[in-house]
Enzyme design. Structure first.
Site, PDB file in Angstrom:
ATOM      1  N   LYS A   9      71.104  -5.443  22.223  1.00 38.46           N
ATOM      2  CA  LYS A   9      72.074  -4.764  21.604  1.00 38.46           C
ATOM      3  C   LYS A   9      73.166  -3.684  22.448  1.00 38.46           C
ATOM      4  O   LYS A   9      72.768  -3.607  23.397  1.00 38.46           O
ATOM      5  CB  LYS A   9      71.452  -3.970  20.500  1.00 38.46           C
ATOM      6  CG  LYS A   9      70.501  -4.595  19.546  1.00 38.46           C
ATOM      7  CD  LYS A   9      69.818  -3.969  18.414  1.00 38.46           C
ATOM      8  CE  LYS A   9      68.925  -4.703  17.304  1.00 38.46           C
ATOM      9  NZ  LYS A   9      68.568  -4.096  16.373  1.00 38.46           N
ATOM     10  N   TYR A  49      71.736 -10.756   9.141  1.00 37.96           N
ATOM     11  CA  TYR A  49      71.261  -9.494   8.699  1.00 37.96           C
ATOM     12  C   TYR A  49      71.223  -9.853   7.195  1.00 37.96           C
ATOM     13  O   TYR A  49      71.426  -8.742   6.523  1.00 37.96           O
ATOM     14  CB  TYR A  49      71.939  -8.230   9.047  1.00 37.96           C
ATOM     15  CG  TYR A  49      71.381  -7.962  10.568  1.00 37.96           C
ATOM     16  CD1 TYR A  49      70.130  -7.610  10.752  1.00 37.96           C
ATOM     17  CD2 TYR A  49      72.325  -7.450  11.454  1.00 37.96           C
ATOM     18  CE1 TYR A  49      69.742  -7.490  12.248  1.00 37.96           C
ATOM     19  CE2 TYR A  49      72.059  -7.159  12.671  1.00 37.96           C
ATOM     20  CZ  TYR A  49      70.753  -7.171  13.146  1.00 37.96           C
ATOM     21  OH  TYR A  49      70.274  -6.462  14.221  1.00 37.96           O
ATOM     22  N   ASN A 112      67.992   0.767  18.666  1.00 41.80           N
ATOM     23  CA  ASN A 112      66.877   0.394  18.945  1.00 41.80           C
ATOM     24  C   ASN A 112      66.755  -0.892  20.135  1.00 41.80           C
ATOM     25  O   ASN A 112      65.798  -1.460  20.105  1.00 41.80           O
ATOM     26  CB  ASN A 112      65.865  -0.100  17.891  1.00 41.80           C
ATOM     27  CG  ASN A 112      66.169  -1.155  16.976  1.00 41.80           C
ATOM     28  OD1 ASN A 112      67.112  -1.754  17.242  1.00 41.80           O
ATOM     29  ND2 ASN A 112      65.871  -1.177  15.930  1.00 41.80           N
ATOM     30  N   HIS A 115      66.877  -6.867  19.535  1.00 41.29           N
ATOM     31  CA  HIS A 115      66.211  -7.734  18.234  1.00 41.29           C
ATOM     32  C   HIS A 115      65.484  -8.689  18.750  1.00 41.29           C
ATOM     33  O   HIS A 115      65.657  -9.425  19.830  1.00 41.29           O
ATOM     34  CB  HIS A 115      67.421  -8.426  17.590  1.00 41.29           C
ATOM     35  CG  HIS A 115      67.029  -9.239  16.482  1.00 41.29           C
ATOM     36  ND1 HIS A 115      66.584  -9.061  15.294  1.00 41.29           N
ATOM     37  CD2 HIS A 115      66.700 -10.699  16.945  1.00 41.29           C
ATOM     38  CE1 HIS A 115      66.210 -10.246  14.555  1.00 41.29           C
ATOM     39  NE2 HIS A 115      66.293 -11.180  15.667  1.00 41.29           N
ATOM     40  N   GLU A 126      67.070 -18.588  13.806  1.00 40.96           N
ATOM     41  CA  GLU A 126      67.947 -17.572  14.900  1.00 40.96           C
ATOM     42  C   GLU A 126      68.458 -18.413  15.847  1.00 40.96           C
ATOM     43  O   GLU A 126      69.496 -18.401  16.568  1.00 40.96           O
ATOM     44  CB  GLU A 126      67.121 -16.303  14.977  1.00 40.96           C
ATOM     45  CG  GLU A 126      67.066 -15.710  13.695  1.00 40.96           C
ATOM     46  CD  GLU A 126      66.184 -14.407  13.973  1.00 40.96           C
ATOM     47  OE1 GLU A 126      65.849 -13.940  15.023  1.00 40.96           O
ATOM     48  OE2 GLU A 126      66.021 -13.641  12.930  1.00 40.96           O
TER      49      GLU A 126
HETATM   50  P1  ADP Z   1      63.587  -5.081  13.232  1.00 36.90           P
HETATM   51  O1  ADP Z   1      64.808  -5.469  14.094  1.00 36.90           O
HETATM   52  O2  ADP Z   1      62.598  -4.352  13.721  1.00 36.90           O
HETATM   53  O3  ADP Z   1      63.021  -6.655  12.665  1.00 36.90           O
HETATM   54  P2  ADP Z   1      64.863  -4.894  10.246  1.00 36.90           P
HETATM   55  O4  ADP Z   1      64.955  -6.452  10.344  1.00 36.90           O
HETATM   56  O5  ADP Z   1      64.157  -4.213   9.434  1.00 36.90           O
HETATM   57  O6  ADP Z   1      64.053  -4.679  11.821  1.00 36.90           O
HETATM   58  O7  ADP Z   1      66.429  -4.380  10.679  1.00 36.90           O
HETATM   59  C1  ADP Z   1      67.150  -5.091  11.301  1.00 36.90           C
HETATM   60  C2  ADP Z   1      67.960  -4.001  12.158  1.00 36.90           C
HETATM   61  O8  ADP Z   1      68.585  -3.124  11.310  1.00 36.90           O
HETATM   62  C3  ADP Z   1      66.907  -3.088  12.978  1.00 36.90           C
HETATM   63  O9  ADP Z   1      66.613  -3.500  14.282  1.00 36.90           O
HETATM   64  C4  ADP Z   1      68.090  -1.684  13.066  1.00 36.90           C
HETATM   65  O10 ADP Z   1      68.851  -1.983  14.264  1.00 36.90           O
HETATM   66  C5  ADP Z   1      68.622  -1.711  11.665  1.00 36.90           C
HETATM   67  N1  ADP Z   1      67.979  -1.029  10.971  1.00 36.90           N
HETATM   68  C6  ADP Z   1      66.878  -1.221  10.128  1.00 36.90           C
HETATM   69  N2  ADP Z   1      66.537  -0.258   9.077  1.00 36.90           N
HETATM   70  C7  ADP Z   1      67.558   0.543   9.185  1.00 36.90           C
HETATM   71  C8  ADP Z   1      67.666   2.241   8.335  1.00 36.90           C
HETATM   72  N3  ADP Z   1      66.897   2.310   7.761  1.00 36.90           N
HETATM   73  N4  ADP Z   1      68.769   2.641   8.974  1.00 36.90           N
HETATM   74  C9  ADP Z   1      69.687   2.371  10.231  1.00 36.90           C
HETATM   75  N5  ADP Z   1      69.415   0.997  10.752  1.00 36.90           N
HETATM   76  C10 ADP Z   1      68.439   0.269   9.972  1.00 36.90           C
END
Ligand code: ADP
Length: 137
Positions: A9, A49, A112, A115, A126
């Site tokens: 990212k 997403y 973070n 992905h 994906e």
């Molecule tokens: P993951 O990437 O851990 O599988 P998710 O699929 O729930 O998590 O979410 C996709 C991405 O959206 C996350 O990696 C993060 O960058 C963002 N995200 C998820 N939840 C939040 C939140 N509550 N606030 C801000 N960004 C979020």
């Protein structure tokens, strides 16, 4: 052997953590079988997403993910889908344990670093979303 989809990212570029993140994958014994830099437009981000596209943070997330080109990678290994998720750590970097990629390099829930597909079904969809035939070796 399984193959999973990784996205490095924009915050991984900003913090110069691309090499360190890929090193974690290599140290785990995973093989890079596809890799390219691409820009993610709004349509692609809504598709990728779709499970969170109705959340209040989605516009900010789309802005962040589209803020610069990212690297998409196809990564292969034994049991890789679950193993990479463990290596990456939980979504919220602030709560991710030390030793995980998000725990060591990430900032918060949104920023973070990486992905990683969360299931075999997601990985299949994906990989098709980001790679065409001939781009995964
Ligand atoms: P993951 O990437 O851990 O599988 P998710 O699929 O729930 O998590 O979410 C996709 C991405 O959206 C996350 O990696 C993060 O960058 C963002 N995200 C998820 N939840 C939040 C939140 N509550 N606030 C801000 N960004 C979020």
């Amino acid at each position: 052997m399984e193959t999973t989809l990784i996205i490095l990212k924009p915050d991984a570029f900003a913090g110069q953590k691309i090499g360190a993140t890929i090193t974690r994958f290599e140290q785990a014994g995973f093989q890079i079988v596809g890799c390219k830099m691409i820009s993610l437009d709004e349509a692609k981000l809504k598709e990728h997403y779709s499970h969170i596209a109705d959340k209040p943070f989605f516009p900010e997330l789309a802005g962040f993910m589209g803020s610069r080109p990212v690297i998409v990678m196809a990564l292969r290994g034994q049991g890789i889908i679950d193993r990479v998720r463990l290596l990456v750590g939980p979504t919220n970097s602030a709560e991710a344990p030390a030793g995980t990629i998000r725990g060591d390099f990430g900032a918060d829930k949104m920023h973070n670093i990486v992905h990683a597909s969360d299931s075999a079904e997601s990985a299949e969809a994906e990989l098709k979303r980001f790679f065409v035939d001939g781009e995964i070796f």
